[in-house]
Motif scaffolding. Structure first.
Motif, PDB file in Angstrom:
ATOM      1  N   HIS A 161      22.636 -46.790 -68.241  1.00 17.61           N
ATOM      2  CA  HIS A 161      23.617 -47.662 -68.128  1.00 17.61           C
ATOM      3  C   HIS A 161      24.601 -47.694 -69.124  1.00 17.61           C
ATOM      4  O   HIS A 161      25.975 -47.609 -68.890  1.00 17.61           O
ATOM      5  CB  HIS A 161      22.898 -49.004 -68.014  1.00 17.61           C
ATOM      6  N   ALA A 164      26.800 -44.560 -68.424  1.00 15.58           N
ATOM      7  CA  ALA A 164      27.939 -44.601 -67.396  1.00 15.58           C
ATOM      8  C   ALA A 164      28.920 -45.491 -67.923  1.00 15.58           C
ATOM      9  O   ALA A 164      30.006 -45.090 -67.644  1.00 15.58           O
ATOM     10  CB  ALA A 164      27.037 -45.227 -66.090  1.00 15.58           C
ATOM     11  N   LEU A 165      28.744 -46.416 -68.523  1.00 17.92           N
ATOM     12  CA  LEU A 165      29.924 -47.479 -69.100  1.00 17.92           C
ATOM     13  C   LEU A 165      30.832 -46.608 -70.044  1.00 17.92           C
ATOM     14  O   LEU A 165      31.903 -46.682 -70.210  1.00 17.92           O
ATOM     15  CB  LEU A 165      29.382 -48.655 -69.838  1.00 17.92           C
ATOM     16  N   SER A 290      23.414 -41.132 -63.919  1.00 16.08           N
ATOM     17  CA  SER A 290      24.447 -41.921 -64.346  1.00 16.08           C
ATOM     18  C   SER A 290      25.593 -40.666 -64.730  1.00 16.08           C
ATOM     19  O   SER A 290      26.831 -41.033 -64.771  1.00 16.08           O
ATOM     20  CB  SER A 290      23.728 -42.131 -65.710  1.00 16.08           C
ATOM     21  N   GLY A 294      28.374 -42.091 -62.574  1.00 17.13           N
ATOM     22  CA  GLY A 294      28.898 -43.027 -63.306  1.00 17.13           C
ATOM     23  C   GLY A 294      28.654 -44.568 -62.970  1.00 17.13           C
ATOM     24  O   GLY A 294      27.604 -44.985 -62.629  1.00 17.13           O
ATOM     25  N   MET A 295      29.953 -45.251 -62.626  1.00 20.43           N
ATOM     26  CA  MET A 295      29.603 -46.699 -62.146  1.00 20.43           C
ATOM     27  C   MET A 295      29.141 -46.635 -60.961  1.00 20.43           C
ATOM     28  O   MET A 295      28.898 -47.960 -60.314  1.00 20.43           O
ATOM     29  CB  MET A 295      31.083 -47.521 -62.650  1.00 20.43           C
ATOM     30  N   ASP A 296      29.118 -45.998 -60.060  1.00 22.03           N
ATOM     31  CA  ASP A 296      28.704 -45.821 -58.658  1.00 22.03           C
ATOM     32  C   ASP A 296      27.145 -45.497 -58.749  1.00 22.03           C
ATOM     33  O   ASP A 296      26.620 -45.412 -57.437  1.00 22.03           O
ATOM     34  CB  ASP A 296      29.417 -44.981 -57.730  1.00 22.03           C
ATOM     35  N   THR A 311      26.470 -51.812 -61.225  1.00 22.91           N
ATOM     36  CA  THR A 311      27.478 -53.058 -61.296  1.00 22.91           C
ATOM     37  C   THR A 311      26.803 -54.348 -61.107  1.00 22.91           C
ATOM     38  O   THR A 311      27.392 -55.307 -61.038  1.00 22.91           O
ATOM     39  CB  THR A 311      28.748 -52.453 -60.532  1.00 22.91           C
ATOM     40  N   VAL A 341      33.179 -52.791 -65.874  1.00 22.61           N
ATOM     41  CA  VAL A 341      32.469 -53.217 -64.678  1.00 22.61           C
ATOM     42  C   VAL A 341      33.669 -53.442 -63.682  1.00 22.61           C
ATOM     43  O   VAL A 341      33.661 -52.808 -62.619  1.00 22.61           O
ATOM     44  CB  VAL A 341      31.442 -54.273 -64.724  1.00 22.61           C
ATOM     45  N   GLY A 344      36.966 -50.433 -63.976  1.00 25.43           N
ATOM     46  CA  GLY A 344      36.502 -48.961 -63.992  1.00 25.43           C
ATOM     47  C   GLY A 344      36.296 -48.503 -65.465  1.00 25.43           C
ATOM     48  O   GLY A 344      36.907 -49.081 -66.606  1.00 25.43           O
ATOM     49  N   ALA A 345      35.671 -47.536 -65.729  1.00 18.01           N
ATOM     50  CA  ALA A 345      35.387 -46.635 -66.922  1.00 18.01           C
ATOM     51  C   ALA A 345      36.592 -45.779 -67.117  1.00 18.01           C
ATOM     52  O   ALA A 345      37.448 -45.389 -66.120  1.00 18.01           O
ATOM     53  CB  ALA A 345      34.021 -46.030 -66.793  1.00 18.01           C
ATOM     54  N   GLN A 348      37.001 -43.019 -64.630  1.00 21.05           N
ATOM     55  CA  GLN A 348      37.745 -43.337 -63.344  1.00 21.05           C
ATOM     56  C   GLN A 348      39.494 -43.512 -63.564  1.00 21.05           C
ATOM     57  O   GLN A 348      40.148 -42.855 -62.763  1.00 21.05           O
ATOM     58  CB  GLN A 348      37.163 -44.813 -62.909  1.00 21.05           C
TER      59      GLN A 348
END
Length: 378
Positions: A161, A164-165, A290, A294-296, A311, A341, A344-345, A348
């Motif tokens: 986690h 990814a962030l 991750s 990533g965030m998906d 998320t 969150v 986007g990171a 993105q």
């Protein structure tokens, strides 16, 4: 072999941030770290205590002093940026950073003239020459050695986690990789990098260290470059999984997240709880998911194999950590994770500007330069 663990005040915090030296005209990397540090030393009359060499001459590393709060640690980082700014201006160099540089050629980069770096590249050859990577490391003080491995194993259940962030490296050598963090995939090619092995006792870690020394894999425990590792010399747990944040605002928030998680698990140990852990195969799968999505990413949450979209997990974790953040003086910084969150990171944002510009990599570097200068995401 014994591996002494230094005394450290509980939940003190230190931050390390690897920065790119970027030519202000070409936006390519400049191999000038030695020149920068030499000039800075002449101006000050001594070496700067918080600005260091790294593996490559295109990099400087800013290191905070141990602090009781995230803001205290970041104040050291910001002071170092201010100190080095006049030297960089004279050389036509600007600071920027992310997990990678979008178009620099890894094979053109020069290695810092230090024996430990030369040994690393000589041993690892092609993969060692690919280490055009930039990260952020957070140290958190642990007051008792007995707490180190339980907290480390618990952190690993959420390490993907954090990765990814912090993901900020979707591009590599002038290509879009399809990964949120290509740095995560590249760095684990080194023989002692990537996920740590699982140890239940400190004696098992000491046995591992003895075996690595005996077989010549390492000359010192500091050459173990895991995503999360004990730092026996400092008396800390060091979280190294993050791509370099592109700006100081996200540097603060990611450091606050790590700071709060370590203290949260320390409190659970104090209350007599057994901390969570997960099988190595789940951890490996999470790291890959991750890095790729990533965030998906849908990540494995626990030893039972339950899964959830990142998320959905992160806001719940932030709510759980809020009381700890109040005690540690980083409520706002932790709450800013919500912005990653929601908006986007970094990877993105980089992809959006790349597409908008007609897929020109220079536009991504300009975004990195602008975010670093402004100190916030754009």
């Amino acid at each position: 072999m014994t591996l002494p663990f230094a005394k450290s005040e509980r939940s003190t915090v230190g931050v390390e941030w690897e920065l790119q030296l970027v030519d202000e005209d070409s936006l390519d990397l400049r191999q000038c770290a030695s020149k920068v540090l030499q000039r800075l030393e002449r101006v000050r009359g001594e070496a700067h205590p918080n600005i260091h060499h790294e593996l490559l001459l295109n990099t400087i590393e800013l290191v905070s002093n141990p602090a009781t709060t995230i803001l205290g640690a970041i104040a050291d980082i910001e002071q170092s940026i201010e100190d080095v700014a006049p030297i960089l201006s004279e050389l036509g160099v600007v600071l920027a950073t992310a997990g990678t540089h979008p178009f620099a050629n890894p094979l053109y980069q020069r290695v810092t003239n230090k024996e430990r770096y030369a040994r690393l590249v000589d041993r690892t050859r092609y993969w060692g020459q690919q280490m055009l990577l930039f990260g952020m490391h957070v140290h958190v003080g642990i007051e008792s050695r007995d707490k180190v491995l339980p907290i480390l194993n618990a952190l690993l259940t959420r390490h993907a986690h954090i990765q990814a962030l912090a993901s900020s490296s979707p591009f590599w050598s002038n290509r879009s990789t399809g990964y949120a963090s290509n740095r995560a995939m590249m760095f684990q090619q080194l023989p002692t990098a990537g996920l740590p092995h699982h140890f239940d006792t400190w004696e098992q870690l000491e046995g591992y260290t003895q075996d690595m020394l005996h077989t010549g894999v390492i000359d010192d425990f500091s050459e173990v470059r895991w995503d999360i590792r004990p730092s026996p010399r400092l008396g800390t747990i060091e979280v190294r999984v993050c791509d370099a944040p592109t700006n100081v605002s996200e540097l603060k928030s990611l450091a606050a997240l790590i700071h709060c998680m370590v203290e949260h698990y320390s409190r659970r140990l104090d209350s007599g709880e057994e901390l969570p852990s997960m099988p190595q195969w789940f951890l490996s799968e999470n790291k890959w998911r991750s890095a790729r999505y990533g965030m998906d990413a849908i990540l494995i949450l626990d030893a039972a194999g339950n899964e959830e979209l990142i998320t959905e997990t992160v806001p719940r974790e932030l709510e759980m950590l809020a009381p700890v953040a109040r005690d540690l003086g980083c409520e706002k910084e932790l709450a800013d994770i919500h912005l990653i969150v929601e908006r986007g990171a970094a990877y993105q944002r980089q992809h959006r500007i790349w597409e908008k510009s007609g897929r020109h990599m220079e536009s991504v570097v300009r975004l990195m330069v602008d975010e670093f200068k402004l100190g916030r995401p754009i």
